[in-house]
Write an enzyme that holds these catalytic residues in place. Structure first.
Site, short mmCIF file in Angstrom:
data_model
loop_
_atom_site.label_atom_id
_atom_site.label_comp_id
_atom_site.label_asym_id
_atom_site.label_seq_id
_atom_site.Cartn_x
_atom_site.Cartn_y
_atom_site.Cartn_z
CE LYS A 1 -5.68 -2.63 3.80
NZ LYS A 1 -5.76 -3.49 4.98
CG ASP B 1 -3.99 -1.49 7.16
OD1 ASP B 1 -3.13 -1.56 6.27
OD2 ASP B 1 -4.99 -2.24 7.22
CE LYS C 1 -1.63 -1.73 3.71
NZ LYS C 1 -1.59 -3.19 3.61
N1 LIG Z 1 0.37 -10.22 5.16
C1 LIG Z 1 -0.78 -9.94 4.59
O1 LIG Z 1 -1.76 -10.63 4.81
C2 LIG Z 1 -0.90 -8.80 3.63
C3 LIG Z 1 -2.14 -8.55 3.00
C4 LIG Z 1 -2.24 -7.52 2.06
C5 LIG Z 1 -1.13 -6.76 1.78
N2 LIG Z 1 0.07 -6.99 2.43
C6 LIG Z 1 1.24 -6.17 2.08
O2 LIG Z 1 2.15 -6.93 1.31
C7 LIG Z 1 3.50 -6.54 1.60
C8 LIG Z 1 4.27 -7.73 2.09
O3 LIG Z 1 3.67 -8.22 3.27
P1 LIG Z 1 4.20 -9.49 4.04
O4 LIG Z 1 3.18 -9.86 5.03
O5 LIG Z 1 4.69 -10.48 3.08
O6 LIG Z 1 5.46 -8.87 4.82
P2 LIG Z 1 6.68 -9.67 5.44
O7 LIG Z 1 6.28 -11.05 5.76
O8 LIG Z 1 7.24 -8.80 6.48
O9 LIG Z 1 7.72 -9.77 4.23
C9 LIG Z 1 8.37 -8.67 3.68
C10 LIG Z 1 9.45 -9.18 2.75
O10 LIG Z 1 10.08 -8.09 2.11
C11 LIG Z 1 11.49 -8.25 2.20
N3 LIG Z 1 12.14 -6.95 2.08
C12 LIG Z 1 12.30 -5.96 2.97
N4 LIG Z 1 12.92 -4.92 2.43
C13 LIG Z 1 13.19 -5.27 1.14
C14 LIG Z 1 13.85 -4.65 0.06
N5 LIG Z 1 14.36 -3.42 0.17
N6 LIG Z 1 13.93 -5.31 -1.11
C15 LIG Z 1 13.42 -6.55 -1.26
N7 LIG Z 1 12.82 -7.20 -0.27
C16 LIG Z 1 12.69 -6.56 0.93
C17 LIG Z 1 11.70 -8.93 3.52
O11 LIG Z 1 12.98 -9.51 3.52
P3 LIG Z 1 13.49 -10.49 4.69
O12 LIG Z 1 12.79 -11.80 4.41
O13 LIG Z 1 14.96 -10.57 4.41
O14 LIG Z 1 13.14 -9.85 5.97
C18 LIG Z 1 10.57 -9.93 3.47
O15 LIG Z 1 10.94 -11.04 2.71
C19 LIG Z 1 3.38 -5.43 2.65
O16 LIG Z 1 3.47 -4.20 1.99
C20 LIG Z 1 2.03 -5.66 3.25
O17 LIG Z 1 1.46 -4.48 3.75
C21 LIG Z 1 0.20 -8.00 3.33
#
Ligand SMILES: NC(=O)c1ccc[n+]([C@@H]2O[C@H](COP(=O)([O-])OP(=O)(O)OC[C@H]3O[C@@H](n4cnc5c(N)ncnc54)[C@H](OP(=O)(O)O)[C@@H]3O)[C@@H](O)[C@H]2O)c1
Lengths: 334, 167
Positions: A221, A217, A121
């Site tokens: 949205k 958050d 987002k």
């Molecule tokens: N979780 C949900 O249900 C959900 C739903 C809708 C939207 N989202 C959105 O989707 C995105 C990802 O969410 P998530 O839950 O997957 O988060 P997450 O589990 O914290 O994963 C984030 C990932 O991004 C990596 N990362 C951090 N900085 C980076 C960079 N500069 N370049 C490349 N990779 C980088 C992290 O690396 P490391 O593995 O090395 O730490 C990790 O693998 C967020 O923006 C979140 O708001 C999430």
């Protein structure tokens, strides 16, 4: 068979979910004449690239065992600049102050005429106009279904299926954590603090929950909906935000005496009102969904009110929204 | 305008339908029907019913005439002062921030009144919750009342929770 090369930036919950789903749906892609291959993945410390397509299962195993992808130390931005691929899936952490590395990644990809699909987002909240303009100039798609309501298909529903309808307003529950807390407080006759602790233990709330419980958050949205559905140019500063931290069990009980429950509602109207605040919702009302569910009620001139409910978060659930964007990009461009 | 009409009906099946017919035919909005079960009029085979109707004056006059033609006696007709009602919650230090003053601000508006209230106070020093039932003369007046409430809530650092139907 059309060969489509995909890169994934961010390999956490969502990045991994997307990779799994792409791996799972190979037969489906092939039956539609697409040979979809993930050729690059990056996390915060490392990247892995294979021009012929990565072995997803192996990447997942390596990530789990070593917390990195390989000893290739290149950043996601470097991968976007240096490697050849068609579609970027951006799933790095949300930064709503600057857009973070997600914004850099998306801008760079679009400039290189790479289609972008994102669950992040931050960049859209900070620089919606700039990103859509860059996409347009470069003839690229910028798709972001997963940013609002996770698995719930709201943006594509309104932009594609309901085209022709005039949308008057959209309101709903766009944050599963807040919905969980309010639902459980009433069920357990418990205080906000106790249920917040429970939600943290279950991994439903983050260690720093303020982004969710203060309504930020939800506001992000609302901003994305305002900009994408109503063509506005809003930022988070345009949203009047009240969170759920002041809500007590007694208040929920008082609401219940009136056959109502309290929900954190995000709302955007055609007239330009952007609002996030707790509201009393009658039990049995379409917006009165409980637990971590999300819901959106779309008020239109022709179709009346249409309500969509679904899981607002979760690895595979959110990946399903990314998948629908991916199919859209494939069908429209290849 | 909103009026309440007390009418007298024969205590027989189908009588109420007969009385409601002119209201729907004239496209007036029936807000409520209240049966005075025990309060029979002097003649023992008659019952008294209160209808609350929302419409314009000519339509209400027509309905009144229809009733006369149908032989339904109208015992009383009166304009209802308030047509809108709403329940809101106020959370926070509701009592320490002078609840009476909060209520007075609505009551003194001249177009709205707090007609019911309940309070929940878990501990004296802790935030409490109040639920206020508010009546207002019409929609515009209710909007103004909500504005008063919003301003009061900001001034007194209270959380105002409105029903979802309020824009
Ligand atoms: N979780 C949900 O249900 C959900 C739903 C809708 C939207 N989202 C959105 O989707 C995105 C990802 O969410 P998530 O839950 O997957 O988060 P997450 O589990 O914290 O994963 C984030 C990932 O991004 C990596 N990362 C951090 N900085 C980076 C960079 N500069 N370049 C490349 N990779 C980088 C992290 O690396 P490391 O593995 O090395 O730490 C990790 O693998 C967020 O923006 C979140 O708001 C999430």
């Amino acid at each position: 068979m059309k060969l489509i090369k995909v890169a994934i930036a961010g390999f956490g919950s969502i990045g991994q979910g997307v990779a799994r789903v792409i791996d799972m749906e190979q037969d489906f892609f092939k039956s539609n004449s697409y040979d979809v291959r993930v050729v690059a993945i990056s996390d915060s410390k490392s990247s892995i690239v294979n021009k012929d397509g990565l072995d997803i299962k192996k990447c997942l195993e390596t990530k789990k065992a070593t917390r990195r992808l390989s000893d290739d130390n290149r950043t996601s931005l470097e991968i976007i600049k240096e490697e050849e691929f068609d579609i970027l899936i951006e799933a790095t952490p949300t930064d709503i102050e600057t857009g973070g590395s997600g914004l850099e990644n998306m801008k760079e990809a679009l400039k290189r005429k790479i289609h972008v699909i994102t669950s992040n987002k931050g960049p859209l909240t900070v620089a919606f106009g700039e990103l859509t303009e860059t996409a347009k100039q470069n003839g690229c798609e910028l798709k972001y279904e997963a940013t609002v309501g996770g698995a719930m298909p709201v943006i594509n529903l309104m932009r594609e299926m309901m085209a022709g309808n005039k949308i008057n307003s959209i309101r709903g529950i766009f944050n599963g954590t807040c919905n969980y807390i309010l639902t459980r407080m009433y069920e357990e006759k418990s205080s906000y603090e106790d249920i917040l602790t429970e939600a943290m233990e279950l991994g439903i709330a983050e260690t720093d929950p303020s982004y969710d419980v203060d309504g930020i958050d939800t506001a992000c949205k609302v901003v994305i909906l305002a900009n994408s559905i109503f063509g506005m140019n809003k930022t988070i500063k345009d949203v009047k935000i009240t969170g759920i931290t002041k809500i007590t069990y007694e208040a929920l009980e008082m609401g219940a005496k009136e056959d109502k429950t309290i929900k954190l509602i995000g709302e955007v109207t055609r007239e330009g009102k952007l609002l996030v605040e707790p509201k009393l919702v009658p039990l049995g009302h379409p917006l009165a969904v409980s637990g971590t569910l999300n819901v959106a009620a779309i008020n239109t001139n022709l179709a009346g009110e249409i309500t969509v409910t679904g899981k607002g978060a979760g690895s595979i659930e959110t990946a399903s929204a990314v998948l629908s964007d991916l199919l859209y990009v494939l069908k429209k461009n290849y | 305008m909103r009026v309440s009409m007390d009418i007298e009906l024969k205590d027989e099946p189908g009588q109420l339908i007969l009385a409601l017919d002119p209201i729907s035919k004239r496209k007036a909005n029936l807000v409520s029907v209240f049966h005075y079960h025990k309060k029979k009029s002097s003649g023992s085979d008659l019952i008294q019913v209160r209808l609350v109707i929302n419409s314009n004056e000519p339509t209400i006059k027509n309905i009144f005439n229809d009733f006369e033609e149908l032989g339904i006696r109208v015992l009383r007709i009166g304009e209802e002062k308030y047509s809108e009602s709403l329940t809101v919650l106020l959370l926070g230090h509701v009592i320490h921030t002078d609840l009476k003053d909060t209520i007075d601000r609505i009551d003194n508006s001249g177009f709205a009144e707090v007609v019911g209230m309940s309070l929940s106070m878990p501990e004296i020093s802790k935030p409490s919750s109040a639920s206020l039932e508010i009546h207002a003369a019409g929609q515009k007046e209710m909007e103004k009342t909500i504005e008063i409430l919003r301003e009061t809530a900001i001034e007194k650092d209270l959380l105002l929770i409105l029903p979802i139907e309020i824009e």
